[in-house]
Motif scaffolding. Sequence first.
Motif, PDB file in Angstrom:
ATOM      1  N   UNK A 196       1.377  -6.625  -6.477  1.00 31.06           N
ATOM      2  CA  UNK A 196       0.698  -5.368  -6.625  1.00 31.06           C
ATOM      3  C   UNK A 196       0.834  -4.337  -5.475  1.00 31.06           C
ATOM      4  N   UNK A 197       0.543  -3.373  -5.877  1.00 27.08           N
ATOM      5  CA  UNK A 197       0.574  -2.127  -4.792  1.00 27.08           C
ATOM      6  C   UNK A 197      -0.547  -1.157  -5.101  1.00 27.08           C
ATOM      7  N   UNK A 198      -1.253  -1.083  -3.755  1.00 29.31           N
ATOM      8  CA  UNK A 198      -2.404  -0.421  -3.802  1.00 29.31           C
ATOM      9  C   UNK A 198      -2.113   1.171  -3.541  1.00 29.31           C
ATOM     10  N   UNK A 199      -2.546   2.026  -4.352  1.00 33.21           N
ATOM     11  CA  UNK A 199      -2.232   3.316  -4.442  1.00 33.21           C
ATOM     12  C   UNK A 199      -3.545   4.166  -3.751  1.00 33.21           C
ATOM     13  N   UNK A 200      -3.379   4.627  -2.767  1.00 35.09           N
ATOM     14  CA  UNK A 200      -4.446   5.656  -2.450  1.00 35.09           C
ATOM     15  C   UNK A 200      -3.777   7.005  -2.472  1.00 35.09           C
ATOM     16  N   UNK A 218       2.866  14.320 -10.245  1.00 33.81           N
ATOM     17  CA  UNK A 218       1.571  14.700  -9.442  1.00 33.81           C
ATOM     18  C   UNK A 218       0.398  13.997  -9.407  1.00 33.81           C
ATOM     19  N   UNK A 219       0.174  13.449  -8.476  1.00 33.22           N
ATOM     20  CA  UNK A 219      -1.080  12.398  -8.171  1.00 33.22           C
ATOM     21  C   UNK A 219      -2.436  13.105  -8.251  1.00 33.22           C
ATOM     22  N   UNK A 220      -3.238  12.502  -8.932  1.00 36.04           N
ATOM     23  CA  UNK A 220      -4.694  12.720  -9.099  1.00 36.04           C
ATOM     24  C   UNK A 220      -5.452  11.595  -8.568  1.00 36.04           C
ATOM     25  N   UNK A 221      -6.584  12.187  -8.157  1.00 35.99           N
ATOM     26  CA  UNK A 221      -7.630  11.150  -7.418  1.00 35.99           C
ATOM     27  C   UNK A 221      -7.726  10.215  -8.180  1.00 35.99           C
ATOM     28  N   UNK A 222      -8.061  10.298  -9.463  1.00 36.64           N
ATOM     29  CA  UNK A 222      -8.325   9.279 -10.329  1.00 36.64           C
ATOM     30  C   UNK A 222      -7.280   7.957 -10.607  1.00 36.64           C
ATOM     31  N   UNK A 223      -5.778   8.376 -10.010  1.00 28.20           N
ATOM     32  CA  UNK A 223      -4.850   7.484 -10.048  1.00 28.20           C
ATOM     33  C   UNK A 223      -4.885   6.201  -9.080  1.00 28.20           C
ATOM     34  N   UNK A 224      -5.984   6.617  -8.032  1.00 27.03           N
ATOM     35  CA  UNK A 224      -5.996   5.661  -7.042  1.00 27.03           C
ATOM     36  C   UNK A 224      -6.483   4.132  -7.503  1.00 27.03           C
ATOM     37  N   UNK A 225      -5.825   3.211  -7.436  1.00 30.38           N
ATOM     38  CA  UNK A 225      -5.991   1.823  -8.183  1.00 30.38           C
ATOM     39  C   UNK A 225      -4.983   0.779  -7.575  1.00 30.38           C
ATOM     40  N   UNK A 226      -5.087  -0.394  -8.127  1.00 32.10           N
ATOM     41  CA  UNK A 226      -3.968  -1.286  -7.864  1.00 32.10           C
ATOM     42  C   UNK A 226      -2.919  -1.239  -9.215  1.00 32.10           C
ATOM     43  N   UNK A 284       0.816  -1.046   0.066  1.00 29.61           N
ATOM     44  CA  UNK A 284      -0.239  -0.007  -0.101  1.00 29.61           C
ATOM     45  C   UNK A 284       0.898   1.241   0.054  1.00 29.61           C
ATOM     46  N   UNK A 285       0.432   2.308  -0.668  1.00 24.15           N
ATOM     47  CA  UNK A 285       1.262   3.341  -0.906  1.00 24.15           C
ATOM     48  C   UNK A 285       0.147   4.741  -0.788  1.00 24.15           C
ATOM     49  N   UNK A 286       0.318   5.522   0.147  1.00 26.02           N
ATOM     50  CA  UNK A 286      -0.728   6.606   0.221  1.00 26.02           C
ATOM     51  C   UNK A 286       0.094   7.853   0.045  1.00 26.02           C
ATOM     52  N   UNK A 297       1.049  -2.286 -15.073  1.00 28.64           N
ATOM     53  CA  UNK A 297      -0.333  -2.296 -15.457  1.00 28.64           C
ATOM     54  C   UNK A 297      -1.046  -1.680 -14.475  1.00 28.64           C
ATOM     55  N   UNK A 298      -2.278  -1.086 -14.562  1.00 29.44           N
ATOM     56  CA  UNK A 298      -3.180  -0.516 -13.743  1.00 29.44           C
ATOM     57  C   UNK A 298      -4.411  -1.333 -13.602  1.00 29.44           C
ATOM     58  N   UNK A 299      -5.047  -1.586 -12.621  1.00 27.01           N
ATOM     59  CA  UNK A 299      -6.177  -2.474 -12.378  1.00 27.01           C
ATOM     60  C   UNK A 299      -7.398  -1.426 -11.519  1.00 27.01           C
ATOM     61  N   UNK A 300      -8.318  -1.365 -12.061  1.00 22.97           N
ATOM     62  CA  UNK A 300      -9.498  -0.716 -11.058  1.00 22.97           C
ATOM     63  C   UNK A 300     -10.276  -1.830 -10.720  1.00 22.97           C
TER      64      UNK A 300
END
Lengths: 114, 115
Positions: free
Chosen positions: A107-111, A80-88, A10-12, A36-39
Motif C-alpha cells: 500500500x501507498x498512502x497518498x497525501x 492533476x491531484x485533487x484533495x479527494x484523492x487522498x487515500x490508501x 507514503x507519497x505527498x 485499488x483505492x481504500x478510504x
Amino acid sequence: AQSVTQLGSHVSVSEGALVLLRCNYSSSVPPYLFWYVQYPNQGLQLLLKYTTGATLVKGINGFEAEFKKSETSFHLTKPSAHMSDAAEYFCAVSDKTGGFKTIFGAGTRLFVKA
Amino acid sequence: GAVVSQHPSRVICKSGTSVKIECRSLDFQATTMFWYRQFPKQSLMLMATSNEGSKATYEQGVEKDKFLINHASLTLSTLTVTSAHPEDSSFYICSATQGDQETQYFGPGTRLLVL
C-alpha cells in the motif's frame, strides 16, 4: 509465486500536481494487474485493471496505469491531484491459473496538500 | 451492479466468545469468495478462498479451526471467529468473483474488536 512491491509507503503531492504511485510485480505467468483505492474504514474500490490487450489502462477518477512487461511495472498516474484523492492505494496481481487468488502490495498512502 | 455487503460493519466482543461475519453478493452469484484480514496501516492478507458447496482453502498459517468459513449458497459466505482473543482484533474484508471473472468485488469490511 507472485509478489507485488509498491515503492514508497507514503507519497505527498500538492493539489494540481502529477500523481505517480509505483508498482512492480513478479509473476511466472501472464498477470492480471489491479489498482485499488481504500478510504478509511472502508473496503476497496477498483480503480482500474489490466488483463490483456492495450497496455495503457484508463480507470475511474482520471487515473491511468501502464503495463510494462519489460520492466515488470504497473505504475499508477493522474495528471492533476485533487484533495479527494487522498487515500490508501493498493497494487495487486492475480492470474487465472491461480484461481484469481490476489496478492496485494503493502500500500501507498497518498497525501494531497492544498 | 456487483455489490457486496458485509454484516456487521463493526462488532465488539469479549475474549473467548465467537463472532460470525456475513458476506453477501447482492446482485450477482458469487462462485468464489475470498476472506482477508487487514491490520492497521497494513495491506490485505488473504486468509482463505471459498467456493460454494465445498470446503474453504486456507492460506498457510491461518487456523482453519479458528476461522470457520461456510459458503452455503452462491450469495452468502460466513466467517466465524471462534474463541476470539484480543489478537484477533482486525478489519476483516470479503470479496467475491462472478463466474470465470478476474475482478473481485469487495465488501465494506467488518471491524472486530475483542476485549
